[in-house]
Design a protein around this motif. Structure first.
Motif, mmCIF file in Angstrom:
data_model
loop_
_atom_site.group_PDB
_atom_site.id
_atom_site.type_symbol
_atom_site.label_atom_id
_atom_site.label_comp_id
_atom_site.label_asym_id
_atom_site.label_seq_id
_atom_site.Cartn_x
_atom_site.Cartn_y
_atom_site.Cartn_z
ATOM 1 N N THR A 1 -68.107 76.405 -22.286
ATOM 2 C CA THR A 1 -67.861 75.743 -23.524
ATOM 3 C C THR A 1 -68.577 74.419 -23.247
ATOM 4 O O THR A 1 -69.129 73.750 -24.306
ATOM 5 C CB THR A 1 -66.537 75.895 -23.910
ATOM 6 O OG1 THR A 1 -65.950 77.182 -24.346
ATOM 7 C CG2 THR A 1 -66.375 74.973 -25.135
ATOM 8 N N ASP B 1 -70.614 79.804 -29.247
ATOM 9 C CA ASP B 1 -69.635 79.782 -28.295
ATOM 10 C C ASP B 1 -68.636 80.977 -28.250
ATOM 11 O O ASP B 1 -67.516 80.757 -29.179
ATOM 12 C CB ASP B 1 -68.844 78.547 -28.043
ATOM 13 C CG ASP B 1 -67.748 78.326 -27.073
ATOM 14 O OD1 ASP B 1 -67.930 79.253 -26.169
ATOM 15 O OD2 ASP B 1 -67.224 77.274 -27.006
ATOM 16 N N GLU B 2 -68.660 81.988 -27.746
ATOM 17 C CA GLU B 2 -67.684 83.266 -27.873
ATOM 18 C C GLU B 2 -67.557 83.418 -29.251
ATOM 19 O O GLU B 2 -66.150 83.640 -29.651
ATOM 20 C CB GLU B 2 -66.420 82.754 -27.215
ATOM 21 C CG GLU B 2 -66.689 82.704 -25.593
ATOM 22 C CD GLU B 2 -65.323 82.747 -24.992
ATOM 23 O OE1 GLU B 2 -64.488 83.495 -25.528
ATOM 24 O OE2 GLU B 2 -65.033 82.034 -24.051
#
Ligand SMILES: Nc1ncnc2c1ncn2[C@@H]1O[C@H](COP(=O)(O)OP(=O)(O)OP(=O)(O)O)[C@@H](O)[C@H]1O
Ligand SMILES: [Mg+2]
Lengths: 242, 259
Positions: free
Chosen positions: B46, B176-177
């Motif tokens: 991240t 991000d995810e």
């Protein structure tokens, strides 16, 4: 719907007051006290405007302004929270003229009470803005918005909803503190009551009416703020469940 | 003429206090390349995206985007730390989609997508609306324009967030995810949208993901992060088929067991 509730509360409390009044010979005091109530309402309304402006400016300055302004905001907030409204009122009314600045009593009343409540309001603004999730700020950065654009368009509208209930409390505080202005020669509701009481000694009747009138104004503030809150929440999730 | 990388991390170090999260990271991403970032929790995945989005300051090194320094700027022939104006100019090249969507709750899907094009790019309302409608159609939400985030499912919210980022016409998109906060049955619709972006738009993409199947099928390159460094990288076949690094193999087999 909420507007109707507001009207109902106002009408009920008013007619209750009038009913009591006409039955028990309260009637002679009502016109004079209502005149005083009008002054009280004026100071409350104008003071609220001053308070909201001061609170927004000081609250945001304390969070985001460069240090001289931030420092000024902190001084303002601490000064007005740390001293009593009465002392502030007396300062503006009796001390400022010593420095050559003489203001009308109404101006002093509105400024002093507005500044006083604004200092508490600044913390309300700050708290509500700080409570907006950090992800909202990050989204504005990812969209390349400036800090000012982010505040105005994204953060403040969301903080606004959280501010409404505490502002309701502050406006009622403001209403109650207007009684102090009788000490600087303004004929507000409290002043009229005292005056009538001194000449007639009809303490029970006079202060019962006064109580009902303050309560009625406070109820209107409460209901009005709740209506505003519902509207604001509604705007957040408009049309939910249709 | 050789093609310049779209994104370049040049010896980038990121520390939180005593903790070194990224240790002199070097990474180059070519225009149009799709890079998947995988690795255990806390390995700094991240953080890489957040530094690139300028949400996080870096402690050392330089990040370059599209041939220009992002974290720094040229001044008197030297590189100095970027000021706010430089950051604003460079940030426009990058868009990001967050794990928790971060949609604006007080605006409809359409308004979410119009806001920045109007306030930042100074598009007219009509232009911004046309652009937003087109993108919302592309992510399959033509019938949800006037819905507020609270009225949308997680998958739909994430698709609005993708459209909102695309409305700024970035060259690089960061994910991000983006499916981690979704119910399993909603993951597919978001991945399909990302597949579509990959094939229809000329975007450079950097995505952190735990969807190994998707990374394998979609990415041109997979980077395995471990302990603040890229422990291993290569084409998906190599990483998922014959990883050289012991850590990579351990991580991937742990992922398999989790399924
Ligand atoms: N704001 C912060 N302050 C201090 N430490 C932080 C901060 N943000 C991240 N970290 C630390 O940096 C390290 C890397 O975090 P990062 O979020 O990049 O990991 P990640 O690879 O994305 O993990 P995950 O798979 O759990 O999302 C972690 O050890 C984390 O605790
Ligand atoms: Mg992460």
């Amino acid at each position: 719907m909420v507007m109707r509730k507001l009207v109902v509360v106002a009408v009920v409390s008013f007619s209750a007051g009038l009913a009591v009044a006409s039955f028990a010979g309260f009637r002679e005091f009502i016109p004079g006290l209502l005149e005083g109530a009008l002054v009280t309402i004026q100071i409350t309304l104008a003071g609220a405007v001053v308070a909201v402006i001061c609170a927004t400016v000081a609250g945001l300055a304390k969070m985001y302004a460069p240090w001289p302004l931030r420092w000024l905001a902190v001084v303002y907030i601490e000064l007005f929270r740390g001293t009593s409204a009465l002392v502030q009122l007396f300062w503006l009314f009796f001390v400022l003229p010593l420095f050559g600045v003489t203001l009308a009593p109404m101006t002093v009343a509105i400024a002093a009470l507005g500044l006083n409540i604004g200092a508490y309001g600044a913390e309300v603004v700050r708290g509500a803005v700080a409570a907006v999730p950090r992800g909202q700020w990050e989204a504005t950065t990812a969209l390349n918005m400036s800090r000012t654009q982010a505040l105005r368009r994204i953060i403040l509208p969301q903080a606004f909803v959280a501010m409404i209930p505490p502002w309701g409390n502050l406006f009622i505080e403001l209403l109650k503190s207007t009684a102090l202005v009788s000490l600087i020669t303004i004929s507000d509701l409290a002043f009229r009551a005292q005056q009538m009481n001194q000449t007639t000694f009809r303490t029970l009747e006079i202060f019962t009416i006064v109580l009902v009138i303050y309560l009625a104004i406070a109820s209107i503030i409460t209901v009005g703020m709740r209506a505003l809150e519902q509207k604001a929440v509604g705007a957040m999730v408009r049309g939910r469940g249709h | 003429m050789t093609v310049q990388p779209m994104v370049k991390f040049d010896g980038v170090t990121k520390r939180y206090g005593a903790l070194t999260v990224l240790d002199s990271l070097d990474l180059e991403i070519m225009p149009g390349e799709k890079v998947a970032v995988i690795g255990p929790s806390g390995s700094g995945k991240t953080t890489v995206l957040r530094m690139l989005m300028t949400l996080e300051k870096i402690n050392d090194g330089v990040i370059w985007v599209d041939g220009e320094p992002l974290t720094h700027m040229h001044k008197d022939g030297r590189l100095v730390l970027a000021d706010a104006a430089h950051l604003r100019r460079m940030r426009g090249k990058i868009g990001m989609v967050f794990q928790h969507f971060n949609l604006f709750p007080h605006m409809s899907a359409l308004k979410n997508c119009m806001e920045a094009p109007v306030t930042v790019l100074k598009l007219s309302k009509e232009e911004a609306r046309a652009r937003a409608v087109e993108l919302l159609e592309m992510v399959g939400l033509a019938d949800k324009l006037d819905h507020y985030p609270a009225q949308l499912s997680g998958g739909q919210q994430q698709r609005v967030a993708i459209a909102r980022a695309l409305a700024m016409r970035p060259k690089v998109m960061l994910f991000d995810e983006v499916t981690s906060a979704l119910d399993p049955e909603l993951v597919g619709e978001v991945l399909n949208v990302i597949r579509r972006l990959g094939s229809e738009l000329d975007l450079t993409m950097l995505m952190v993901t735990h969807q190994m199947g998707f990374a394998r099928e979609f990415a041109d390159r997979v980077c395995f992060f471990y302990g603040g460094k890229i422990a291993e990288q290569g084409p998906p076949e190599q990483i998922f088929g014959q990883a050289q690094n012991e850590r990579t193999r351990q991580f991937l087999s742990a992922c398999l067991e989790a399924i």
